[in-house]
Design a protein around this motif. Structure first.
Motif, PDB file in Angstrom:
ATOM      1  N   SER A   1      22.119   6.954   3.195  1.00  0.00           N
ATOM      2  CA  SER A   1      21.913   5.528   2.930  1.00  0.00           C
ATOM      3  C   SER A   1      21.885   5.207   1.440  1.00  0.00           C
ATOM      4  CB  SER A   1      20.616   5.063   3.582  1.00  0.00           C
ATOM      5  OG  SER A   1      19.513   5.821   3.110  1.00  0.00           O
ATOM      6  N   VAL A   2      21.478   6.185   0.592  1.00  0.00           N
ATOM      7  CA  VAL A   2      21.395   5.912  -0.839  1.00  0.00           C
ATOM      8  C   VAL A   2      22.773   5.588  -1.416  1.00  0.00           C
ATOM      9  CG1 VAL A   2      21.641   8.331  -1.576  1.00  0.00           C
ATOM     10  CG2 VAL A   2      20.375   6.708  -3.011  1.00  0.00           C
ATOM     11  N   TYR A   3      23.830   6.171  -0.853  1.00  0.00           N
ATOM     12  CA  TYR A   3      25.181   5.886  -1.355  1.00  0.00           C
ATOM     13  C   TYR A   3      25.636   4.493  -0.921  1.00  0.00           C
ATOM     14  CZ  TYR A   3      25.395  10.919  -2.280  1.00  0.00           C
ATOM     15  OH  TYR A   3      25.156  12.196  -2.734  1.00  0.00           O
ATOM     16  N   ALA A   4      25.398   4.179   0.363  1.00  0.00           N
ATOM     17  CA  ALA A   4      25.819   2.864   0.862  1.00  0.00           C
ATOM     18  C   ALA A   4      25.037   1.749   0.175  1.00  0.00           C
ATOM     19  CB  ALA A   4      25.616   2.804   2.375  1.00  0.00           C
ATOM     20  N   SER A   5      23.725   1.926   0.023  1.00  0.00           N
ATOM     21  CA  SER A   5      22.919   0.902  -0.644  1.00  0.00           C
ATOM     22  C   SER A   5      23.203   0.869  -2.138  1.00  0.00           C
ATOM     23  CB  SER A   5      21.430   1.166  -0.393  1.00  0.00           C
ATOM     24  OG  SER A   5      21.120   1.027   0.976  1.00  0.00           O
ATOM     25  N   GLY A   6      23.493   2.035  -2.723  1.00  0.00           N
ATOM     26  CA  GLY A   6      23.853   2.089  -4.137  1.00  0.00           C
ATOM     27  C   GLY A   6      25.108   1.292  -4.431  1.00  0.00           C
TER      28      GLY A   6
ATOM     29  N   GLU B   1      15.736   4.708  -9.370  1.00  0.00           N
ATOM     30  CA  GLU B   1      14.966   4.088 -10.446  1.00  0.00           C
ATOM     31  C   GLU B   1      15.858   3.399 -11.469  1.00  0.00           C
ATOM     32  OE1 GLU B   1      10.871   5.206 -12.859  1.00  0.00           O
ATOM     33  OE2 GLU B   1      12.132   6.796 -12.033  1.00  0.00           O
ATOM     34  N   ARG B   2      17.046   3.990 -11.701  1.00  0.00           N
ATOM     35  CA  ARG B   2      18.002   3.370 -12.623  1.00  0.00           C
ATOM     36  C   ARG B   2      19.116   2.651 -11.876  1.00  0.00           C
ATOM     37  NH1 ARG B   2      18.622   4.810 -18.105  1.00  0.00           N
ATOM     38  NH2 ARG B   2      20.462   3.499 -17.900  1.00  0.00           N
ATOM     39  N   GLY B   3      18.900   2.386 -10.581  1.00  0.00           N
ATOM     40  CA  GLY B   3      19.971   1.796  -9.781  1.00  0.00           C
ATOM     41  C   GLY B   3      20.049   0.291  -9.851  1.00  0.00           C
ATOM     42  N   SER B   4      18.900  -0.358 -10.041  1.00  0.00           N
ATOM     43  CA  SER B   4      18.895  -1.822 -10.066  1.00  0.00           C
ATOM     44  C   SER B   4      17.704  -2.304 -10.877  1.00  0.00           C
ATOM     45  CB  SER B   4      18.820  -2.382  -8.628  1.00  0.00           C
ATOM     46  OG  SER B   4      18.661  -3.781  -8.665  1.00  0.00           O
ATOM     47  N   SER B   5      17.975  -2.821 -12.065  1.00  0.00           N
ATOM     48  CA  SER B   5      16.889  -3.300 -12.931  1.00  0.00           C
ATOM     49  C   SER B   5      16.213  -4.539 -12.346  1.00  0.00           C
ATOM     50  CB  SER B   5      17.435  -3.611 -14.327  1.00  0.00           C
ATOM     51  OG  SER B   5      18.480  -4.576 -14.247  1.00  0.00           O
ATOM     52  N   LYS B   6      16.949  -5.353 -11.562  1.00  0.00           N
ATOM     53  CA  LYS B   6      16.386  -6.579 -10.995  1.00  0.00           C
ATOM     54  C   LYS B   6      15.291  -6.289  -9.973  1.00  0.00           C
ATOM     55  CE  LYS B   6      20.609  -9.347 -11.506  1.00  0.00           C
ATOM     56  NZ  LYS B   6      21.641 -10.116 -10.765  1.00  0.00           N
TER      57      LYS B   6
ATOM     58  N   VAL C   1      25.968   7.370  -8.340  1.00  0.00           N
ATOM     59  CA  VAL C   1      24.596   7.535  -7.846  1.00  0.00           C
ATOM     60  C   VAL C   1      23.964   8.763  -8.499  1.00  0.00           C
ATOM     61  CG1 VAL C   1      23.204   8.099  -5.810  1.00  0.00           C
ATOM     62  CG2 VAL C   1      25.000   6.351  -5.656  1.00  0.00           C
ATOM     63  N   LEU C   2      24.709   9.870  -8.551  1.00  0.00           N
ATOM     64  CA  LEU C   2      24.190  11.084  -9.194  1.00  0.00           C
ATOM     65  C   LEU C   2      23.912  10.831 -10.675  1.00  0.00           C
ATOM     66  CD1 LEU C   2      26.543  13.790  -7.616  1.00  0.00           C
ATOM     67  CD2 LEU C   2      24.245  13.144  -6.887  1.00  0.00           C
ATOM     68  N   GLU C   3      24.798  10.075 -11.329  1.00  0.00           N
ATOM     69  CA  GLU C   3      24.592   9.766 -12.742  1.00  0.00           C
ATOM     70  C   GLU C   3      23.320   8.949 -12.937  1.00  0.00           C
ATOM     71  OE1 GLU C   3      27.273   8.320 -16.482  1.00  0.00           O
ATOM     72  OE2 GLU C   3      27.447   7.145 -14.643  1.00  0.00           O
ATOM     73  N   ALA C   4      23.038   8.028 -12.007  1.00  0.00           N
ATOM     74  CA  ALA C   4      21.824   7.225 -12.110  1.00  0.00           C
ATOM     75  C   ALA C   4      20.583   8.107 -12.011  1.00  0.00           C
ATOM     76  CB  ALA C   4      21.804   6.165 -11.010  1.00  0.00           C
ATOM     77  N   VAL C   5      20.632   9.131 -11.150  1.00  0.00           N
ATOM     78  CA  VAL C   5      19.502  10.056 -11.018  1.00  0.00           C
ATOM     79  C   VAL C   5      19.311  10.843 -12.311  1.00  0.00           C
ATOM     80  CG1 VAL C   5      18.612  12.063  -9.770  1.00  0.00           C
ATOM     81  CG2 VAL C   5      19.800  10.248  -8.513  1.00  0.00           C
ATOM     82  N   VAL C   6      20.412  11.357 -12.863  1.00  0.00           N
ATOM     83  CA  VAL C   6      20.338  12.139 -14.101  1.00  0.00           C
ATOM     84  C   VAL C   6      19.822  11.280 -15.254  1.00  0.00           C
ATOM     85  CG1 VAL C   6      21.720  13.348 -15.843  1.00  0.00           C
ATOM     86  CG2 VAL C   6      22.111  13.784 -13.407  1.00  0.00           C
TER      87      VAL C   6
ATOM     88  N   LEU D   1      26.951   0.739  -7.779  1.00  0.00           N
ATOM     89  CA  LEU D   1      27.211   2.182  -7.910  1.00  0.00           C
ATOM     90  C   LEU D   1      28.172   2.563  -6.796  1.00  0.00           C
ATOM     91  CD1 LEU D   1      23.523   3.302  -8.575  1.00  0.00           C
ATOM     92  CD2 LEU D   1      25.295   2.746 -10.250  1.00  0.00           C
ATOM     93  N   ASN D   2      29.453   2.350  -7.055  1.00  0.00           N
ATOM     94  CA  ASN D   2      30.448   2.365  -5.981  1.00  0.00           C
ATOM     95  C   ASN D   2      30.901   3.746  -5.544  1.00  0.00           C
ATOM     96  OD1 ASN D   2      30.585  -0.503  -5.896  1.00  0.00           O
ATOM     97  ND2 ASN D   2      31.816  -0.454  -7.762  1.00  0.00           N
TER      98      ASN D   2
END
Length: 677
Positions: A300-305, A197-202, A316-321, A310-311
């Motif tokens: 896949s969430v890491y590769a797509s992140g 949800e916080r991974g890509s505002s676009k 990725v974990l920070e985006a979830v938190v 979100l390298n």
């Protein structure tokens, strides 16, 4: 932030635990959150909910980072979010409604259809009779309606005829009685769309689609390509996640737009994943959505992140938190200093081993070393409490009332007498101080092995035939068959049990009994020797405890006719090894678990216990003894070894034992406040 990381730990490769987190995944998530500056407490949620509640209430987290899948039932993924809501705890991920909805594949598709989401046609069957009335079009894929992680899906899940369909449903229904989904199989390509949800505002959190590339050595013999349980587990090295997926720009835009609609309509929060299938015609079909997607390495969430900037897994974990914190209106502190906790004054009461005690003597076998006491103290202090060390000496009754203690962590074994383990708890109850562990009654009952066996037998569990010798002159009952084992009636920690304690005749029995009576000055228990496998089972919790994986005691000296778990085995490590989790089938696993919980309840244990079982000549699980004050020496005591195998580190184990006592303390404080009104 103080974060409780709730999860199910995968202890085996069985399909039942397919959705649980591996120890490696739990470790990486814990370390990742800590590297972001958070104070993280992993909490394994298997077992009764009361235990989880006690841990959470004792911890008082700012946020729960939840990956717990639950154990069974159509509502399992929703159970813990509902529990967190009830406790008023902010948590990551979707709410109970969304988790329950998305676990039902067919219902999810029905709700999405009015929003322009195309799905394969399908039906859910609950009995074989339903197959006769349903029109179907082959090929069909047959799979559980309420499972994820490819559970119940094999290379034979796609069927081409009614005979194959019937055979597949007959196989699956007993395993998945909640319902089996029969769905048109779409020949085409699998596409996975992760969501942060916080991974890509676009894109509103919709991440770059991914696809699976499966090695030809696995797929060349298959008529239909399906991502089954074998590929997900035993052949996972043959599956490669590719990001971005090989899609035309039109296909990519279509997939991402559909994904955005799905996540929005279903109310998925923080993270998620959708499985689509693109037919050879180019049409995109929705297959399922996962509101609790895997966070294992390579997901896949890491590769797509990474495609969204979100390298690292930590980002990725920070985006979830951050997503969860935003939803609850909470600030996210990156400070490495944990929030100050409510400090309690906790007494640690114990008996200390004598410095002059010989390693060959069992005089104070049950007492603790200074190193063990220091380890327990360090663990309690790490939770933010003040610890006062107190030895259980005759001066304790006069000292204890002056210490102003809130709670006591009790490991005191007592000095002498058959109620010695009950002495400190009885004193604490007299003073009104909450404490860890069982009450005086349970401790007294468990220490009397003969009485404990009578109660356990009355509760419906097997025990070996036996008798108690007080003088050495008692008549031997005819039902007591040889060989027999002779041991002290009121001891623990294998005290008084040696390799020579098995008698093959009445004369040997009386010699052993006479020696024991003279040395230990207490009655001796005589019981039929059980020739089968030996197990010890640990439990944590209160009224409905969590049963940890069984540990088997394996004797390596094949020349020993009557192996017993002796004092030498326990403290010198001779001719013995331990296997945890034990290598046992599901039938024996369930029987050990049933017996352990039954004994725990029959004896009135609380918070913690370790129970020993042995199989008799007929292979039945038989109760040997219960220790409600098991040793807590790090890396050595059976309970600590078992807990570690169950994914509970030493600090976590001490926290598990302490949590129910803290709950009782809070209840007592609440009662006192009400009395003052």
């Amino acid at each position: 932030m103080r974060i409780a990381f709730t999860h199910n730990l995968q202890l085996s490769k069985s399909e039942d635990e397919a959705e649980f987190d591996t120890p490696e995944t739990v470790g990486k998530i814990t370390d990742g959150l800590r590297s972001l500056g958070h104070d993280v407490e992993p909490i394994e949620v298997s077992g009764p909910a009361s235990r989880v509640v006690a841990r959470l209430e004792a911890l008082g987290p700012d946020l729960v980072f939840n990956t717990a899948e639950g154990s069974h039932g159509r509502f399992r993924e929703a159970f813990f979010p509902a529990l967190f809501d009830r406790l008023g705890l902010p948590f990551t991920g979707s709410d109970a409604y969304t988790c329950a909805l998305t676990l039902d594949k067919q219902l999810t598709k029905m709700l999405l259809t009015p929003h322009g989401i195309t799905s394969p046609k399908g039906i859910v069957v609950h009995d074989l009779a339903a197959l006769n009335d349903q029109p179907v079009r082959f090929p069909l894929i047959v799979k559980p309606n309420y499972e994820g992680s490819s559970m119940g899906i094999t290379a034979n899940s796609v069927v081409d005829s009614k005979d194959q369909l019937w055979a597949r449903v007959v196989e699956l229904l007993p395993r998945f009685p909640a319902g089996v989904l029969l769905e048109e199989f779409i020949v085409g390509r699998d596409i996975v769309v992760p969501f942060l949800e916080r991974g890509s505002s676009k894109t509103g959190g919709v991440l770059e689609p991914a696809s699976y590339r499966i090695d030809e050595r696995v797929t060349k013999h298959r008529k239909y390509q399906v991502y089954d349980f074998e590929l997900k587990t035993t052949c996972s090295d043959a599956v490669h996640v590719e990001v971005p997926a090989k899609l035309s720009e039109q296909e990519r835009c279509r997939v991402m737009a559909l994904a955005h609609t799905v996540f929005k309509v279903l109310g998925v929060h923080d993270l998620g994943r959708i499985d689509f299938r693109i037919a050879e015609s180019g049409e995109v079909y929705f297959i399922e959505v996962n509101a609790l997607p895997s966070l294992e390495q390579g997901a896949s969430v890491y590769a797509s992140g990474a495609m969204a900037g979100l390298n690292t897994p930590e980002l990725v974990l920070e985006a979830v938190v951050r997503s969860a914190a935003d939803r609850y209106g909470m600030p996210v502190s990156r400070s490495r200093m944990p929030r100050r906790r409510a400090t309690l004054r906790i007494g640690l009461i114990f008996n200390l081993k004598s410095e002059s005690a010989s390693s060959h003597s069992d005089a104070d076998a049950e007492f603790d070393s200074p190193e063990t006491i220091a380890a327990i103290k360090e663990a309690i202090v790490s939770y933010g409490h003040e610890v006062l060390e107190l030895q259980a000496t005759p001066e304790l009754p006069s000292i204890l009332p002056l210490q102003n203690l809130d709670v006591v962590f009790n490991v005191a074994e007592g000095i002498e007498g058959r109620a010695r383990e009950a002495q400190v708890p009885a004193l604490l109850e007299l003073l009104g101080i909450p404490y860890t562990g069982s009450d005086p009654t349970a401790l007294s009952l468990a220490l009397d092995k003969g009485l404990a066996k009578r109660l356990v037998r009355q509760a419906g569990f097997h025990t070996p035939e036996g008798m108690v010798i007080h003088t050495g002159k008692e008549r031997i009952p005819p039902e007591l068959s040889f060989p027999v084992i002779v041991k002290p009636l009121h001891e623990g920690s294998s005290k008084g049990i040696f390799l020579t304690n098995v008698a093959e005749s009445e004369s040997e029995l009386r010699d052993l009994a006479r020696q024991g009576l003279e040395k230990y000055r207490q009655p001796m228990l005589v019981e039929t020797y059980l020739p089968g496998r030996e197990f010890t089972v640990a439990l944590l919790g209160e009224k409905r405890p969590r049963v940890l994986p069984a540990m088997e005691v394996l004797f390596t000296d094949t020349s020993d006719r009557y192996p017993v778990y002796s004092y030498a085995h326990k403290f010198e490590g001779r001719d013995i090894r331990f296997e945890v989790p034990a290598n046992i089938d599901m039938v024996l696993h369930r029987e050990l678990e049933r017996a352990a919980r039954g004994v725990f309840m029959a004896l009135g244990c609380r918070d913690i216990a370790r129970i020993d079982f042995r199989l008799d000549q007929e292979g039945r699980v038989s109760f040997v003894e219960c220790n409600p004050l098991p040793g807590l020496t790090p890396g050595f005591s059976d309970l600590c070894v078992i807990a570690e195998a169950a994914g509970i580190d030493y600090r976590g184990l001490i926290g598990e034992i302490l949590a129910p006592a803290l709950r009782r303390y809070r209840e007592r404080q609440k009662e006192r406040r009400l009395e003052r009104r």
